[in-house]
Design an enzyme around this catalytic site. Structure first.
Site, mmCIF file in Angstrom:
data_model
loop_
_atom_site.group_PDB
_atom_site.id
_atom_site.type_symbol
_atom_site.label_atom_id
_atom_site.label_comp_id
_atom_site.label_asym_id
_atom_site.label_seq_id
_atom_site.Cartn_x
_atom_site.Cartn_y
_atom_site.Cartn_z
ATOM 1 N N LYS A 181 7.090 -6.313 5.430
ATOM 2 C CA LYS A 181 6.098 -5.485 4.849
ATOM 3 C C LYS A 181 6.366 -5.757 3.070
ATOM 4 O O LYS A 181 7.774 -6.017 2.921
ATOM 5 C CB LYS A 181 6.409 -4.117 5.134
ATOM 6 C CG LYS A 181 5.199 -3.248 4.421
ATOM 7 C CD LYS A 181 5.191 -1.724 4.986
ATOM 8 C CE LYS A 181 6.248 -0.893 4.113
ATOM 9 N NZ LYS A 181 6.104 0.370 4.491
ATOM 10 N N LYS A 193 4.746 -5.013 -0.848
ATOM 11 C CA LYS A 193 3.906 -4.137 -1.776
ATOM 12 C C LYS A 193 2.879 -4.949 -2.317
ATOM 13 O O LYS A 193 3.159 -6.027 -2.960
ATOM 14 C CB LYS A 193 4.881 -3.624 -2.877
ATOM 15 C CG LYS A 193 6.243 -2.649 -2.307
ATOM 16 C CD LYS A 193 5.780 -1.601 -1.303
ATOM 17 C CE LYS A 193 7.038 -0.666 -1.173
ATOM 18 N NZ LYS A 193 6.724 0.646 -0.390
ATOM 19 N N ASP A 200 1.545 -2.712 1.479
ATOM 20 C CA ASP A 200 1.766 -1.315 1.036
ATOM 21 C C ASP A 200 1.117 -1.241 -0.221
ATOM 22 O O ASP A 200 1.688 -1.762 -1.259
ATOM 23 C CB ASP A 200 3.039 -0.794 1.213
ATOM 24 C CG ASP A 200 3.281 0.766 0.987
ATOM 25 O OD1 ASP A 200 2.117 1.439 0.710
ATOM 26 O OD2 ASP A 200 4.371 1.203 1.181
ATOM 27 N N ASN A 256 0.937 1.746 -1.856
ATOM 28 C CA ASN A 256 1.750 2.993 -2.447
ATOM 29 C C ASN A 256 0.624 3.930 -3.054
ATOM 30 O O ASN A 256 0.813 4.413 -4.311
ATOM 31 C CB ASN A 256 2.632 2.552 -3.175
ATOM 32 C CG ASN A 256 4.093 2.010 -2.395
ATOM 33 O OD1 ASN A 256 4.300 0.960 -2.659
ATOM 34 N ND2 ASN A 256 4.493 3.014 -1.758
ATOM 35 N N GLU A 281 -1.319 -0.407 4.122
ATOM 36 C CA GLU A 281 -0.747 1.231 4.082
ATOM 37 C C GLU A 281 -1.020 1.849 2.783
ATOM 38 O O GLU A 281 -0.922 1.375 1.587
ATOM 39 C CB GLU A 281 0.705 0.810 4.124
ATOM 40 C CG GLU A 281 1.677 2.128 4.010
ATOM 41 C CD GLU A 281 2.990 1.661 4.348
ATOM 42 O OE1 GLU A 281 3.991 2.429 3.962
ATOM 43 O OE2 GLU A 281 3.442 0.951 5.013
ATOM 44 N N GLU A 310 3.748 8.643 5.340
ATOM 45 C CA GLU A 310 4.732 9.137 5.045
ATOM 46 C C GLU A 310 5.133 10.078 3.955
ATOM 47 O O GLU A 310 6.086 10.628 3.638
ATOM 48 C CB GLU A 310 5.417 7.800 4.421
ATOM 49 C CG GLU A 310 4.852 7.370 3.100
ATOM 50 C CD GLU A 310 5.218 6.052 2.344
ATOM 51 O OE1 GLU A 310 5.825 6.064 1.443
ATOM 52 O OE2 GLU A 310 5.053 4.969 2.828
ATOM 53 N N ASP A 323 7.718 10.363 7.852
ATOM 54 C CA ASP A 323 8.877 10.345 7.200
ATOM 55 C C ASP A 323 9.697 11.649 7.627
ATOM 56 O O ASP A 323 9.449 12.757 7.524
ATOM 57 C CB ASP A 323 8.844 10.304 5.848
ATOM 58 C CG ASP A 323 9.853 10.420 5.120
ATOM 59 O OD1 ASP A 323 11.002 11.011 5.179
ATOM 60 O OD2 ASP A 323 10.111 9.468 4.142
ATOM 61 N N HIS A 363 9.319 5.745 8.866
ATOM 62 C CA HIS A 363 9.472 5.524 7.253
ATOM 63 C C HIS A 363 10.989 6.000 6.969
ATOM 64 O O HIS A 363 11.324 7.007 7.037
ATOM 65 C CB HIS A 363 8.438 6.507 6.461
ATOM 66 C CG HIS A 363 8.496 6.276 5.165
ATOM 67 N ND1 HIS A 363 9.080 7.205 4.120
ATOM 68 C CD2 HIS A 363 8.291 5.195 4.148
ATOM 69 C CE1 HIS A 363 9.335 6.636 2.775
ATOM 70 N NE2 HIS A 363 8.504 5.245 2.804
ATOM 71 N N GLU A 413 10.787 0.994 10.513
ATOM 72 C CA GLU A 413 10.610 0.348 9.071
ATOM 73 C C GLU A 413 12.186 0.354 8.704
ATOM 74 O O GLU A 413 13.105 1.214 8.877
ATOM 75 C CB GLU A 413 10.283 1.390 7.886
ATOM 76 C CG GLU A 413 10.597 0.723 6.528
ATOM 77 C CD GLU A 413 10.143 1.408 5.497
ATOM 78 O OE1 GLU A 413 9.219 0.874 4.402
ATOM 79 O OE2 GLU A 413 10.010 2.803 5.481
#
Length: 361
Positions: free
Chosen positions: A166, A168, A197, A199, A223, A249, A272, A299, A319
């Site tokens: 994964k 970002k 991801d 975010n 994500e 998460e 999470d 997560h 993860e």
């Protein structure tokens, strides 16, 4: 009280800022050290339940320590009965609400309760919950990468047997995201799952444009493309996305997941442990995921998550982002790209010399 039921004798919290081997750059900032809080719940049977939480920012470490110890003072003498204790916490914080630091504290305490029960039983938590430790497929979790500068690290992940990587996105424009994804896909080859991801950094319209642009690179999931609380935005993105949407998460406790699932916010979910209500909350979320036929990943918290995914019917990916390695006596191990839970309890033991080195005064 029955002699077979442990009671809480004390609760201790310690704040740390721990170095990490691989800084994690996101669309908003770079995590170059891990602010953490260690939780120890001592019982009257001589066993101490342990857990840790990730504080995200150094400025939240001391408030979390104070909050956990203040809650802990009211827990002394109570039976280590996680479902009962969670119900009591729900009532205690219902008017305040328990998103944020309160939720993190409650979830961290819950993990420590279950660790104590597993230790007292002399069994890994996965067994205590009716399953058995087994190898859980893991992906290596990176921040923003550059396909050239980070080639050695990415190849090292493949050598460790990871079948998923994964990275970002969202730290630049759409062209930059495509450049990075194209380069990483070429490096990994077609058989490795590649996730990205964002975010929460995009709005639904921009998310749709970037997802369409990245579609040719066979991404395993997208994500958190939009802010986590924007459930309708997630659902809107999902409607047109050729790639599955992953989120969860930052959804709080089982109620938050029920709302997200009802909204059709994602194809996959990834609770999470520190935000979903610890072990107790995870079990309820896993039941929701099974009923809705939604694959469920984890997560952070690889050590505890390996136990939980072992008893999750729709378990998907673990993860691996190894923030706690420095302060654990027995860090999580990657074997052929998998993590297997260890016991008794959560299998956590502090490296006290390291803890002393990184303690926040």
């Amino acid at each position: 009280m029955s002699a077979s039921v442990p009671a809480i004798r004390s609760v201790t919290a310690r704040g740390l800022v721990v170095p990490i081997a691989r800084p994690v750059k996101t669309a908003f900032s770079t995590i170059d050290a891990a602010p953490m809080v260690l939780i120890d719940v001592a019982t009257d049977q001589g066993v101490t339940g342990r857990s840790y939480i990730f504080a995200y920012a150094k400025l939240t470490v001391k408030p979390l320590v104070h909050l956990i110890e203040e809650i802990g003072r009211e827990l002394v003498g109570k039976p280590v009965a996680p479902f009962d204790l969670m119900k009591a916490m729900d009532a205690k914080f219902r008017l305040l609400g328990w998103q944020g630091l309160v939720g993190m504290a409650v979830s961290g305490l819950d993990m420590a309760y279950w660790d104590a029960l597993g230790q007292i039983a002399g069994r890994p938590l996965a067994e205590l919950l009716g399953g058995a430790p087994r190898p859980i497929k893991a992906y290596d979790s990176y921040g923003v990468v550059d396909p050239i500068a980070d080639e050695r690290a990415l190849r090292r992940s493949l050598e460790q047997g990871f079948r998923g990587i994964k990275i970002k996105g969202g730290d630049g424009d759409a062209a930059n995201d495509e450049r990075v994804v194209k380069g990483v896909r070429a490096l990994l080859g077609p058989d490795i799952a590649l996730m990205i991801d964002f975010n929460q950094s995009l709005d639904p319209a921009e998310a749709g444009r970037r997802i369409a642009r990245l579609a040719p690179y066979d991404l395993h999931w997208i994500e958190e493309p939009v802010p986590q609380e924007n459930l309708s935005g997630h659902a809107k993105v999902r409607e047109t996305s050729p790639t599955p949407i992953q989120a969860g998460e930052n959804w709080w406790f089982p109620r938050g997941f029920a709302e997200a699932i009802a909204a059709g916010a994602s194809d996959f979910i990834m609770p999470d442990l520190m935000k979903c209500g610890g072990v107790t909350g995870w079990l309820q979320v896993a039941a929701q995921a099974e009923a809705a036929n939604i694959p469920m990943s984890s997560h952070l918290f690889a050590e505890a998550s390996a136990h939980m995914l072992a008893v999750t019917p729709s378990a998907h990916w673990l993860e691996f982002l190894d923030f706690a390695r420095v302060i654990l006596a027995h860090p999580a191990e990657i074997i052929d790209g998998t993590v297997t839970a260890r016991g008794p309890g959560l299998g956590l033991e502090w490296n006290e010399a390291a803890v002393a080195t990184y303690l926040v005064s």
